[in-house]
Design a protein around this motif. Structure first.
Motif, PDB file in Angstrom:
ATOM      1  N   PHE A 154       0.828  -1.194   0.000  1.00  0.00           N
ATOM      2  CA  PHE A 154       0.000   0.000   0.000  1.00  0.00           C
ATOM      3  C   PHE A 154       0.868   1.251   0.000  1.00  0.00           C
ATOM      4  CE2 PHE A 154      -2.875  -3.204   1.659  1.00  0.00           C
ATOM      5  CZ  PHE A 154      -4.041  -2.925   0.962  1.00  0.00           C
ATOM      6  N   PHE A 155       0.579   2.140  -0.954  1.00  0.00           N
ATOM      7  CA  PHE A 155       1.154   3.474  -1.026  1.00  0.00           C
ATOM      8  C   PHE A 155       2.679   3.440  -1.186  1.00  0.00           C
ATOM      9  CE2 PHE A 155      -2.282   3.277   2.313  1.00  0.00           C
ATOM     10  CZ  PHE A 155      -3.318   3.411   1.401  1.00  0.00           C
ATOM     11  N   PRO A 156       3.156   2.931  -2.332  1.00  0.00           N
ATOM     12  CA  PRO A 156       4.594   2.799  -2.580  1.00  0.00           C
ATOM     13  C   PRO A 156       5.360   4.119  -2.544  1.00  0.00           C
ATOM     14  CG  PRO A 156       3.358   1.484  -4.148  1.00  0.00           C
ATOM     15  CD  PRO A 156       2.358   2.333  -3.420  1.00  0.00           C
ATOM     16  N   GLY A 157       4.706   5.233  -2.887  1.00  0.00           N
ATOM     17  CA  GLY A 157       5.336   6.532  -2.766  1.00  0.00           C
ATOM     18  C   GLY A 157       6.585   6.703  -3.605  1.00  0.00           C
ATOM     19  N   GLY A 158       6.618   6.094  -4.760  1.00  0.00           N
ATOM     20  CA  GLY A 158       7.788   6.210  -5.624  1.00  0.00           C
ATOM     21  C   GLY A 158       8.695   5.011  -5.586  1.00  0.00           C
ATOM     22  N   GLY A 159       8.503   4.127  -4.595  1.00  0.00           N
ATOM     23  CA  GLY A 159       9.159   2.834  -4.681  1.00  0.00           C
ATOM     24  C   GLY A 159      10.372   2.563  -3.821  1.00  0.00           C
ATOM     25  N   TYR A 160      10.563   3.300  -2.721  1.00  0.00           N
ATOM     26  CA  TYR A 160      11.722   3.014  -1.864  1.00  0.00           C
ATOM     27  C   TYR A 160      11.758   1.533  -1.496  1.00  0.00           C
ATOM     28  CZ  TYR A 160      14.788   2.792   2.201  1.00  0.00           C
ATOM     29  OH  TYR A 160      15.787   2.424   3.086  1.00  0.00           O
ATOM     30  N   PHE A 161      10.656   1.025  -0.961  1.00  0.00           N
ATOM     31  CA  PHE A 161      10.614  -0.394  -0.614  1.00  0.00           C
ATOM     32  C   PHE A 161      10.223  -1.264  -1.804  1.00  0.00           C
ATOM     33  CE2 PHE A 161      10.539   0.678   3.999  1.00  0.00           C
ATOM     34  CZ  PHE A 161      11.562  -0.171   4.387  1.00  0.00           C
ATOM     35  N   THR A 162       9.505  -0.705  -2.762  1.00  0.00           N
ATOM     36  CA  THR A 162       9.074  -1.494  -3.922  1.00  0.00           C
ATOM     37  C   THR A 162      10.261  -2.117  -4.636  1.00  0.00           C
ATOM     38  OG1 THR A 162       7.317   0.140  -4.207  1.00  0.00           O
ATOM     39  CG2 THR A 162       7.600  -1.490  -5.951  1.00  0.00           C
ATOM     40  N   ARG A 163      11.302  -1.331  -4.861  1.00  0.00           N
ATOM     41  CA  ARG A 163      12.499  -1.831  -5.543  1.00  0.00           C
ATOM     42  C   ARG A 163      13.132  -2.997  -4.784  1.00  0.00           C
ATOM     43  NH1 ARG A 163      12.412   3.723  -6.327  1.00  0.00           N
ATOM     44  NH2 ARG A 163      12.706   4.394  -8.499  1.00  0.00           N
ATOM     45  N   LEU A 164      13.196  -2.860  -3.480  1.00  0.00           N
ATOM     46  CA  LEU A 164      13.803  -3.906  -2.657  1.00  0.00           C
ATOM     47  C   LEU A 164      12.914  -5.146  -2.599  1.00  0.00           C
ATOM     48  CD1 LEU A 164      15.075  -1.620   0.249  1.00  0.00           C
ATOM     49  CD2 LEU A 164      16.450  -2.638  -1.580  1.00  0.00           C
ATOM     50  N   GLU A 175       3.037   9.703 -10.135  1.00  0.00           N
ATOM     51  CA  GLU A 175       3.996   9.930 -11.220  1.00  0.00           C
ATOM     52  C   GLU A 175       5.303   9.178 -10.958  1.00  0.00           C
ATOM     53  OE1 GLU A 175       4.399  14.121 -11.453  1.00  0.00           O
ATOM     54  OE2 GLU A 175       2.359  14.451 -12.218  1.00  0.00           O
ATOM     55  N   ALA A 176       5.756   9.188  -9.703  1.00  0.00           N
ATOM     56  CA  ALA A 176       6.989   8.474  -9.363  1.00  0.00           C
ATOM     57  C   ALA A 176       6.814   6.971  -9.538  1.00  0.00           C
ATOM     58  CB  ALA A 176       7.400   8.804  -7.936  1.00  0.00           C
ATOM     59  N   ASP A 177       5.640   6.464  -9.176  1.00  0.00           N
ATOM     60  CA  ASP A 177       5.357   5.036  -9.361  1.00  0.00           C
ATOM     61  C   ASP A 177       5.351   4.669 -10.841  1.00  0.00           C
ATOM     62  OD1 ASP A 177       4.991   4.859  -6.613  1.00  0.00           O
ATOM     63  OD2 ASP A 177       2.806   4.999  -6.729  1.00  0.00           O
ATOM     64  N   GLN A 178       4.753   5.521 -11.643  1.00  0.00           N
ATOM     65  CA  GLN A 178       4.698   5.259 -13.084  1.00  0.00           C
ATOM     66  C   GLN A 178       6.088   5.249 -13.696  1.00  0.00           C
ATOM     67  OE1 GLN A 178       1.994   8.379 -14.294  1.00  0.00           O
ATOM     68  NE2 GLN A 178       0.182   7.088 -14.031  1.00  0.00           N
ATOM     69  N   LYS A 179       6.950   6.120 -13.205  1.00  0.00           N
ATOM     70  CA  LYS A 179       8.334   6.143 -13.691  1.00  0.00           C
ATOM     71  C   LYS A 179       9.034   4.835 -13.375  1.00  0.00           C
ATOM     72  CE  LYS A 179      12.605   8.841 -13.370  1.00  0.00           C
ATOM     73  NZ  LYS A 179      13.258  10.045 -12.754  1.00  0.00           N
ATOM     74  N   LEU A 180       8.774   4.295 -12.190  1.00  0.00           N
ATOM     75  CA  LEU A 180       9.380   3.025 -11.792  1.00  0.00           C
ATOM     76  C   LEU A 180       8.894   1.883 -12.684  1.00  0.00           C
ATOM     77  CD1 LEU A 180       9.871   1.663  -8.203  1.00  0.00           C
ATOM     78  CD2 LEU A 180       8.721   0.255  -9.898  1.00  0.00           C
ATOM     79  N   THR A 181       7.579   1.767 -12.857  1.00  0.00           N
ATOM     80  CA  THR A 181       7.045   0.633 -13.609  1.00  0.00           C
ATOM     81  C   THR A 181       7.343   0.736 -15.103  1.00  0.00           C
ATOM     82  OG1 THR A 181       4.884   1.734 -13.711  1.00  0.00           O
ATOM     83  CG2 THR A 181       5.224   0.128 -11.943  1.00  0.00           C
ATOM     84  N   SER A 182       7.492   1.959 -15.610  1.00  0.00           N
ATOM     85  CA  SER A 182       7.763   2.123 -17.040  1.00  0.00           C
ATOM     86  C   SER A 182       9.247   1.969 -17.386  1.00  0.00           C
ATOM     87  CB  SER A 182       7.277   3.493 -17.518  1.00  0.00           C
ATOM     88  OG  SER A 182       8.009   4.536 -16.897  1.00  0.00           O
ATOM     89  N   SER A 183      10.088   1.836 -16.368  1.00  0.00           N
ATOM     90  CA  SER A 183      11.525   1.713 -16.616  1.00  0.00           C
ATOM     91  C   SER A 183      11.901   0.395 -17.270  1.00  0.00           C
ATOM     92  CB  SER A 183      12.291   1.855 -15.295  1.00  0.00           C
ATOM     93  OG  SER A 183      12.080   0.715 -14.463  1.00  0.00           O
ATOM     94  N   GLY A 184      11.020  -0.607 -17.153  1.00  0.00           N
ATOM     95  CA  GLY A 184      11.297  -1.926 -17.713  1.00  0.00           C
ATOM     96  C   GLY A 184      12.214  -2.780 -16.854  1.00  0.00           C
TER      97      GLY A 184
END
Length: 250
Positions: free
Chosen positions: A70-80, A104-113
């Motif tokens: 919930f609420f990745p906020g750009g992905g600090y923990f998402t990446r890990l 927007e930060a989340d979209q940048k993370l997921t669109s990075s491939g």
């Protein structure tokens, strides 16, 4: 169920809860994830304060897990989390659609491939919707936001019941947040961006969960809980608690 929850609260009060969770993963198992050269510099700089290896270990993140974040906020923990669960696992993120910067930060993370096992949806605040049952539901430093009406009015009892339904039997509900002074009401939560540990325990166990462990790796006695978490005097050094709840298998 109720008796079990009360018993666990008693264990916390006596300081012996660690005995309930012996044999969990070690933080050292996750240190290689922190050394990833592609991690953003801001994330790396935050590690000393956020203790991500200890956090992942406490939550019991394992390869192959299906995680609802919930609420990745750009992905600090998402990446890990993505690296920790590996290609056989998946991270399903839910962001508050009203937090445009985070979206927007989340979209940048997921669109990075670079994170093929991550999907993030922007939904109405408090929505709980996942395409498959979860092994782990994850909320870090945001449970208190569910109490702040300007972000979206959320029925937290309904939210917790929905998380319960989304988890597999035996699944984990992990919550980490900033401690608040005793008796902090909704106005105080909005002002301080803190919530009492006791309130979280009361609400989550009422949804059917069992509290099985409290992590103290972010406890900071120097924080007296009186200042908002964004105050420069305490920012990054607030007193925080980590709670692990389990959905009973029966």
């Amino acid at each position: 169920m109720r008796c079990t929850s009360l018993a666990v609260l008693l264990i916390i009060a006596t300081g012996s809860i660690g005995a309930l969770a012996a044999g969990g993963p070690s933080p050292s198992q996750y240190t290689r994830l922190l050394a990833d050269k592609e991690r953003p510099a801001d994330d790396v700089a935050a590690d000393a304060n956020r203790k991500p290896a200890e956090t992942l270990a406490f939550a019991g993140v394992k390869r192959g897990m299906v995680v609802g974040e919930f609420f990745p906020g750009g992905g600090y923990f998402t990446r890990l989390l993505s690296k920790a669960v590996g290609p056989g696992g998946h991270i399903y993120g839910i962001e508050n659609a009203g937090w445009k910067g985070a979206v927007e930060a989340d979209q940048k993370l997921t669109s990075s491939g670079k994170f093929g096992n991550v999907s993030i949806d922007a939904l109405t605040f408090g929505a709980v919707r996942f395409p498959e049952p979860l092994d782990l539901a994850w909320v870090t430093q945001n449970y208190h936001d569910l109490k702040i009406a300007k972000f979206g009015v959320v029925d937290t009892d309904k939210f917790n019941r929905a998380v319960f339904a989304a988890l597999k039997p035996g699944g984990t509900y992990f919550i980490l947040d900033h401690e608040a002074p005793p008796g902090t009401d909704a106005a105080g939560i909005e002002k301080l961006h803190r919530i009492e540990k006791a309130q979280v325990i009361r609400e989550v166990t009422a949804a059917g969960f069992q509290l099985v462990e409290e992590g103290k790796f972010l406890n900071r006695p120097s924080d007296d809980h009186s200042l908002p978490i964004f105050d420069k005097a305490v920012q990054g050094q607030t007193d925080q608690y980590a709670l692990k709840f389990i959905k009973p298998k029966k």
